[in-house]
Design an enzyme around this catalytic site. Structure first.
Site, PDB file in Angstrom:
ATOM      1  CD  GLU A 191      -0.419  50.875  53.207  1.00 20.85           C
ATOM      2  OE1 GLU A 191       0.572  51.236  52.573  1.00 20.85           O
ATOM      3  OE2 GLU A 191      -0.589  51.146  54.405  1.00 20.85           O
ATOM      4  NE  ARG A 203      15.745  50.528  51.181  1.00 23.48           N
ATOM      5  CZ  ARG A 203      15.942  51.746  51.693  1.00 23.48           C
ATOM      6  NH1 ARG A 203      15.832  51.920  52.984  1.00 23.48           N
ATOM      7  NH2 ARG A 203      16.241  52.752  50.945  1.00 23.48           N
ATOM      8  CE  LYS A 220       7.883  50.399  57.160  1.00 24.04           C
ATOM      9  NZ  LYS A 220       6.483  50.425  57.640  1.00 24.04           N
TER      10      LYS A 220
HETATM   11  C1  AGP Z   1       1.784  53.511  55.484  1.00 26.31           C
HETATM   12  O1  AGP Z   1       1.143  52.257  55.691  1.00 26.31           O
HETATM   13  C2  AGP Z   1       2.517  53.598  54.196  1.00 26.31           C
HETATM   14  N1  AGP Z   1       3.452  52.549  54.042  1.00 26.31           N
HETATM   15  C3  AGP Z   1       3.069  54.967  53.900  1.00 26.31           C
HETATM   16  O2  AGP Z   1       1.965  55.825  53.798  1.00 26.31           O
HETATM   17  C4  AGP Z   1       4.041  55.584  54.937  1.00 26.31           C
HETATM   18  O3  AGP Z   1       3.357  55.886  56.135  1.00 26.31           O
HETATM   19  C5  AGP Z   1       4.603  56.879  54.353  1.00 26.31           C
HETATM   20  O4  AGP Z   1       5.338  56.541  53.197  1.00 26.31           O
HETATM   21  C6  AGP Z   1       5.502  57.667  55.324  1.00 26.31           C
HETATM   22  O5  AGP Z   1       6.604  56.883  55.671  1.00 26.31           O
HETATM   23  P1  AGP Z   1       7.540  57.421  56.893  1.00 26.31           P
HETATM   24  O6  AGP Z   1       6.697  57.414  58.133  1.00 26.31           O
HETATM   25  O7  AGP Z   1       8.688  56.450  56.961  1.00 26.31           O
HETATM   26  O8  AGP Z   1       7.996  58.810  56.545  1.00 26.31           O
END
Ligand code: AGP
Length: 614
Positions: free
Chosen positions: A494, A27, A609
C-alpha cells in the site's frame, strides 16, 4: 473520504480552514478549495487541483477575507480531478456554497430535474446539485437552516454537508445523512469549528460534540443548535478529546508513518494504562462492563473489520480462543453484512476500527445489532460513530494516527484484544490465578521490548538496497503469525506499490511454491513457537528452489541464521504478544523501501485514511 473544515468566529476564516485542511490532507487529496463569506455579502472561492500547496499559492494572491468559511480536500468519486469539480460548489446565483463528504446516489435524477427548470450544473460532481437545490429554497423565502431541511429529504445516500450563504451572515449550517464519515463540532471562545476529523480543530479546542445520522446544526460563534431532521431539538453528548495538538503533528519526523512506528512504545504504554493491574494480576476494562453471567453465556464472538484491522482480528482469534475458550469467527466487514451470519443474543460482534468511521465496518455493526448481538468495538477515536453506537468499547489509546498506513493502531489493537482475552478468561474462569497473573505480567515488559525495535536506525539499509526494485514479495507465516504475514504484505503493497502477498506457510506446497525464483524475496516469520520447526522446513523448501529468504527471528536464533539469506531480529516475547513485536520490523521494511522508491508514504496513491464510501 474527503476532508471537510468549517469555521465561524473572530479569526480570518481562510487561514483557520486552510490550517485544518492541512491536517486532513491524509483523508483524500485530488483537489482542494475554500469558500469565505466576504463582508460585502459575496462568496469568495479558491480551488486548486493537486496537493494543498497549490491552493495555498492561489490563496496568497486572492485574499479571501471574512470570518465564516468552509474548505474541502477531495478524494474524487463522481467527476474527474479538475478545478471545476473541486469543492466548495457554489449555486448559480451565488447564494450558497457547500462542501460535501459522501455520495448522492440519485444525483443524475436530481440534475435532470434542475435542468428541466433551466438550472445547469457546471461540474460533473454529485455535490453541485445540492447547492442549486438549497438556493431554490432560499429563493422561496426560506432561511438557510429551513432551506437545508427542505432539501435533505430528496437526497439518497450517505452524506455530510456544510453550507454558507450571504443570506445567513452570522452562521453556517451543517447536516449529516447516514454513515458518510463523521462531523465533529468543536467549541472555542466565541468561535465554533466543524470538521470531518478531530485533528483539523485540535489546535483550537478539545471540547467537541458529534453530529449523528439525520441531524442538522445551525452554528454560530457561540455554539451549535442541533435538531433531528424532523425538527426536534437534540441535546448532544459532549466529549473532551484526550489528545494534545502536538500529537497530531509530524514534529521532527519525515513522515507521519515514521513517527507512528517510532512512538509505539508510548502508544502501547497508553493502551495498557489503567487496564492492567499488575498487583492483583488482573485486567480491568471499565468501558466494556460485562458480568460473569454475561461472559459465561457468550457462545461466540465475531470479529469484523477491514484491512489492517482485519489482520488484528485474525490474531485476536488465537488470543480469545486459547485464553478465554470462546469460539471466534473473523470476517471482512464488507463480507459479513452479506453472508446472512448465524448470530443472536448469545453472540458478540466486535468491530475493530482505528477511525471508527469505516463505512463497511459500521454497516457490519448495524447487521450485528439488527440480529440482536451484543455490539462491541475496539476503536482509536473517542466520539467516532463506531464508539458511539456500540454497547461497549475498548479504546486503543494510541493517540491520533495520521499516516494512511496503519501501524501503532494495529499493535494497540492487538494489546486491546489481549486485554479482552484475559478479562474474559477471568470472568469465564478458563485460566487459573497463576495463569492470569502470568498473562498480565507479560504486558509489563512489552513497551520495553517494543522500544528495542522501534527506532529505525540503519538495520534495514542492506535489505532496502538489495530489494527496493523488486516487483514481487511473498510473506509467509504460520499460526498466530500468518496474520502478521498478511499485514507485512499489506504494508509493503500500500505504500511502495510493490506487489506483495501474505500466505499461510503450510499452503506453499499447494500452489504458491511454483512462484519461487531468485527475483522474489520471501519473508518468513519464524519466531520460536510450536510451529517453528515447520517454518524451518519451509525455509529449506524455498532455498532448495533457488528462492531468497528474509527470516524474521527472535534474538538467539541460530537455525534460521544458518539457512536464510537475510535476517531481521526481534526480542523474545510471550507467544500471544510476539505478534506485536513481529509486526514492527515489517512496518519498518515497508516504510524504508517506500522511501527509497520515492513513494508518497503518508498519502499513497488512490488511498485515504478513513474509507467512508463503499
Ligand atoms: C491499513 O494500513 C490501511 N490503511 C487500511 O487497510 C485500514 O486498516 C482499513 O481501511 C481499516 O481502517 P479502520 O481501522 O479505520 O476501520
Amino acid at each position: 473520504m474527503c476532508g471537510i473544515v468549517g469555521y465561524i468566529g473572530p479569526r480570518e476564516a481562510a487561514s483557520v480552514v486552510l490550517g485544518g485542511l492541512k491536517r486532513l490532507e491524509y483523508r483524500g487529496y485530488d483537489s482542494a478549495g475554500i469558500a469565505v463569506l466576504h463582508a460585502n455579502g459575496d462568496i469568495g472561492v479558491s480551488r486548486a487541483v493537486g496537493k494543498l500547496h497549490n491552493l495555498e499559492e492561489k490563496l496568497a494572491a486572492q485574499h479571501l477575507e471574512g470570518h465564516i468559511g468552509v474548505g474541502h480536500t477531495r478524494w474524487a468519486t463522481h467527476g474527474g480531478v479538475t478545478e471545476q469539480n473541486a469543492h466548495p460548489h457554489v449555486s448559480m446565483r451565488r447564494r450558497v456554497a457547500v462542501v460535501h463528504n459522501g455520495i448522492i446516489e440519485n444525483y443524475v435524477e436530481l440534475r435532470e430535474q434542475l435542468l428541466a427548470k433551466g438550472i445547469t450544473c457546471a461540474s460533473q460532481t454529485d455535490t453541485e446539485v445540492v447547492a442549486h437545490l438549497v438556493e431554490a429554497q432560499l429563493e422561496c423565502g426560506a432561511d438557510l437552516m429551513s432551506a437545508v431541511y427542505r432539501t435533505l429529504p430528496v437526497i439518497r445516500g450517505a452524506s455530510a454537508f456544510v453550507f454558507i450563504s450571504p443570506q445567513a451572515p452570522d452562521c453556517l449550517v451543517t447536516a449529516r445523512l447516514g454513515n458518510a464519515g463523521g462531523l465533529v463540532i468543536g467549541q472555542g471562545e466565541g468561535e465554533t469549528f466543524v470538521a470531518s476529523d478531530i485533528p483539523a480543530i485540535l489546535e483550537y479546542t478539545r471540547d467537541v460534540t458529534f453530529l449523528e445520522h439525520r441531524q442538522a446544526a445551525l452554528i454560530t460563534g457561540d455554539g451549535a443548535r442541533i435538531n433531528d431532521l424532523d425538527g426536534h431539538p437534540v441535546t448532544p453528548k459532549l466529549y473532551t478529546i484526550p489528545w494534545d495538538p502536538v500529537a497530531a503533528e509530524k514534529g521532527t519526523y519525515r513522515h507521519f508513518m515514521q513517527k507512528e512506528i517510532a512512538e509505539q512504545p508510548r502508544a502501547i504504554t497508553d493502551t495498557i494504562r489503567g487496564r492492567a493491574d499488575f498487583n492483583r494480576g488482573r485486567v480491568r476494562l471499565d468501558t466494556l462492563a460485562l458480568t460473569k453471567a454475561e461472559a459465561r453465556a457468550l457462545q461466540k464472538i465475531v470479529l469484523v473489520a477491514c484491512g489492517t484491522s482485519y489482520h488484528a482480528g485474525l490474531v485476536g482469534k488465537f488470543m480469545l480462543e486459547n485464553l478465554a475458550r470462546v469460539p471466534v469467527e473473523v470476517d471482512y466487514a464488507s463480507e459479513f453484512r452479506y453472508r446472512s451470519p448465524l448470530i443472536g443474543p448469545d453472540t458478540a460482534v466486535l468491530a475493530i476500527t482505528q477511525s471508527g468511521e469505516t463505512v463497511d465496518t459500521l454497516a457490519a455493526m448495524a447487521e450485528g445489532q439488527a440480529q440482536g448481538a451484543k455490539l462491541w468495538t475496539i476503536v482509536n477515536v473517542l466520539g467516532s460513530q463506531a464508539q458511539r453506537i456500540s454497547d461497549g468499547y475498548i479504546l486503543m489509546q494510541a493517540g491520533p494516527e495520521i499516516g494512511v498506513a496503519s501501524t501503532k493502531a494495529f499493535t494497540s489493537s492487538l494489546v486491546d484484544l489481549y486485554l479482552l482475552a484475559l478479562s474474559l478468561a477471568e470472568l469465564r474462569e478458563t485460566l487459573s490465578d497463576a495463569e492470569l497473573r502470568s498473562g498480565v505480567d507479560g504486558l509489563a515488559r512489552l513497551p520495553d521490548l517494543v522500544g528495542r525495535i522501534s527506532e529505525q536506525g540503519d538495520r534495514y539499509d542492506a535489505l532496502v538496497e538489495a530489494f527496493h526494485r523488486r516487483e514481487h514479495f511473498l510473506y509467509l507465516g504460520r499460526g498466530i503469525n500468518y496474520p502478521i504475514a498478511l499485514e507485512g504484505a499489506l504494508k509493503l503493497k500500500e505504500i511502495s506499490y510493490i506487489h506483495a502477498e501474505g500466505y499461510p506457510a503450510g499452503e506453499m506446497k499447494h500452489g504458491p511454491i511454483a512462484l519461487i525464483d531468485p527475483l522474489m524475496p520471501v519473508v518468513t516469520i519464524a519466531t520460536q513457537d510450536h510451529v517453528y520447526g515447520k517454518m524451518i522446513s519451509q525455509i529449506e523448501q524455498v532455498k532448495a528452489r533457488g528462492g531468497i529468504v528474509i527470516g524474521l527471528v527472535q534474538e538467539g536464533d541460530t537455525l534460521v541464521h544458518a539457512k536464510a539469506d537475510h535476517v531481521m531480529t526481534v526480542p523474545v516475547a510471550p507467544p500471544f504478544l510476539a505478534p506485536v513485536l513481529n509486526a514492527i520490523p515489517l512496518q519498518w521494511l515497508a516504510y524504508a523501501i517506500a522511501v527509497r522508491r520515492g513513494a508518497d508514504v503518508d498519502q499513497p496513491r488512490n488511498l485515504a485514511k478513513s474509507v467512508t464510501v463503499e
